[in-house]
Design a protein around this motif. Structure first.
Motif, mmCIF file in Angstrom:
data_model
loop_
_atom_site.group_PDB
_atom_site.id
_atom_site.type_symbol
_atom_site.label_atom_id
_atom_site.label_comp_id
_atom_site.label_asym_id
_atom_site.label_seq_id
_atom_site.Cartn_x
_atom_site.Cartn_y
_atom_site.Cartn_z
ATOM 1 N N CYS A 38 0.918 -1.172 -0.073
ATOM 2 C CA CYS A 38 0.105 0.005 -0.063
ATOM 3 C C CYS A 38 0.703 1.143 0.029
ATOM 4 O O CYS A 38 1.904 1.205 0.937
ATOM 5 N N VAL A 39 0.788 2.028 -1.022
ATOM 6 C CA VAL A 39 1.589 3.372 -0.987
ATOM 7 C C VAL A 39 0.537 4.643 -1.324
ATOM 8 O O VAL A 39 -0.360 4.498 -1.931
ATOM 9 N N ASP A 40 0.948 5.933 -1.013
ATOM 10 C CA ASP A 40 0.110 6.949 -0.779
ATOM 11 C C ASP A 40 0.595 7.172 -2.776
ATOM 12 O O ASP A 40 1.890 7.579 -3.022
ATOM 13 N N VAL A 41 -0.556 7.894 -3.320
ATOM 14 C CA VAL A 41 -0.286 8.000 -4.783
ATOM 15 C C VAL A 41 0.436 9.296 -4.863
ATOM 16 O O VAL A 41 0.927 9.632 -5.815
ATOM 17 N N GLY A 42 0.502 10.164 -3.899
ATOM 18 C CA GLY A 42 1.261 11.369 -3.817
ATOM 19 C C GLY A 42 2.772 11.114 -3.707
ATOM 20 O O GLY A 42 3.359 12.161 -3.751
ATOM 21 N N ASP A 43 2.929 10.058 -3.259
ATOM 22 C CA ASP A 43 4.596 9.947 -3.058
ATOM 23 C C ASP A 43 5.150 9.203 -4.347
ATOM 24 O O ASP A 43 5.154 7.726 -4.409
ATOM 25 N N GLY A 44 5.406 9.805 -5.322
ATOM 26 C CA GLY A 44 5.960 9.216 -6.674
ATOM 27 C C GLY A 44 7.153 8.168 -6.386
ATOM 28 O O GLY A 44 6.929 7.072 -7.387
ATOM 29 N N ASP A 45 7.968 8.306 -5.578
ATOM 30 C CA ASP A 45 8.894 7.313 -5.195
ATOM 31 C C ASP A 45 8.572 5.904 -4.981
ATOM 32 O O ASP A 45 8.730 4.996 -5.429
ATOM 33 N N ASP A 46 7.540 5.921 -3.984
ATOM 34 C CA ASP A 46 6.856 4.596 -3.693
ATOM 35 C C ASP A 46 5.994 4.153 -4.685
ATOM 36 O O ASP A 46 6.306 2.923 -4.850
ATOM 37 N N GLY A 68 -6.031 -0.876 -4.050
ATOM 38 C CA GLY A 68 -6.298 0.503 -3.638
ATOM 39 C C GLY A 68 -7.188 1.211 -4.735
ATOM 40 O O GLY A 68 -7.606 0.632 -5.421
ATOM 41 N N CYS A 69 -7.856 2.260 -3.936
ATOM 42 C CA CYS A 69 -8.813 3.205 -4.792
ATOM 43 C C CYS A 69 -8.205 3.841 -5.931
ATOM 44 O O CYS A 69 -9.092 4.165 -6.876
ATOM 45 N N GLY A 70 -6.741 4.032 -5.770
ATOM 46 C CA GLY A 70 -6.303 4.817 -6.954
ATOM 47 C C GLY A 70 -6.446 6.259 -7.073
ATOM 48 O O GLY A 70 -5.651 7.054 -7.520
ATOM 49 N N CYS A 71 -7.108 6.665 -6.027
ATOM 50 C CA CYS A 71 -7.231 8.455 -6.009
ATOM 51 C C CYS A 71 -6.230 8.735 -4.908
ATOM 52 O O CYS A 71 -5.834 9.727 -5.055
ATOM 53 N N CYS A 72 -6.260 8.041 -3.801
ATOM 54 C CA CYS A 72 -5.172 8.412 -2.808
ATOM 55 C C CYS A 72 -4.108 7.152 -2.370
ATOM 56 O O CYS A 72 -3.153 7.475 -1.926
#
Length: 132
Positions: A38-46, A68-72
């Motif tokens: 599970c990764v935050d979509v705002g963290d491009g590296d992850d 994941g939902c894909g939005c967050c």
């Protein structure tokens, strides 16, 4: 991945995000393990690290389900050879019912979460409590 991407890599990524293998019954087969990513979509590296790992190993995984939902957040529940699952970077692992609570190491909160709890939440709480 952006909607304008084209080519074999983007096709493989689309297939990966759309992959929903049947849910196996019972524990993993001998020599196999489960994990959740599970990764935050705002963290491009992850996100890039998760996609790279998944694309490199998707063919050896016996179960993949996009969660994941894909939005967050983006995420997958996976199952495969224990030696392969052991190569999953700890920063991408998450605790889940699928993987079991002991399957993932506890990791530091994301920078966004630390900012929220360290600043936004405390300030809001202090203002709300002081008003009363």
């Amino acid at each position: 991945m952006s909607a304008g991407d084209a080519g074999p890599a983007s096709d493989a990524l689309r297939a990966l995000y759309g992959r929903v293998d049947p849910m196996p019954e019972g524990p993993p087969a001998p020599g196999h393990a489960r994990a959740s990513l599970c990764v935050d979509v705002g963290d491009g590296d992850d996100v890039a690290a998760a996609e790279r790992w998944m694309l490199a190993h998707a063919g050896r995984l016996t179960r993949v389900r996009s969660t994941g939902c894909g939005c967050c957040v983006i995420g997958w529940d996976i199952e495969g050879p224990a030696a392969l699952i052991a190569t999953l970077p700890a920063a991408l692992e998450a605790t889940s019912d699928w993987a079991g609570p002991a399957a993932a190491p506890r990791r530091a909160a994301s920078a966004r979460g630390r900012r929220f709890w360290a600043h936004g939440w405390e300030r809001w709480w202090e203002r709300w409590v002081r008003r009363r």
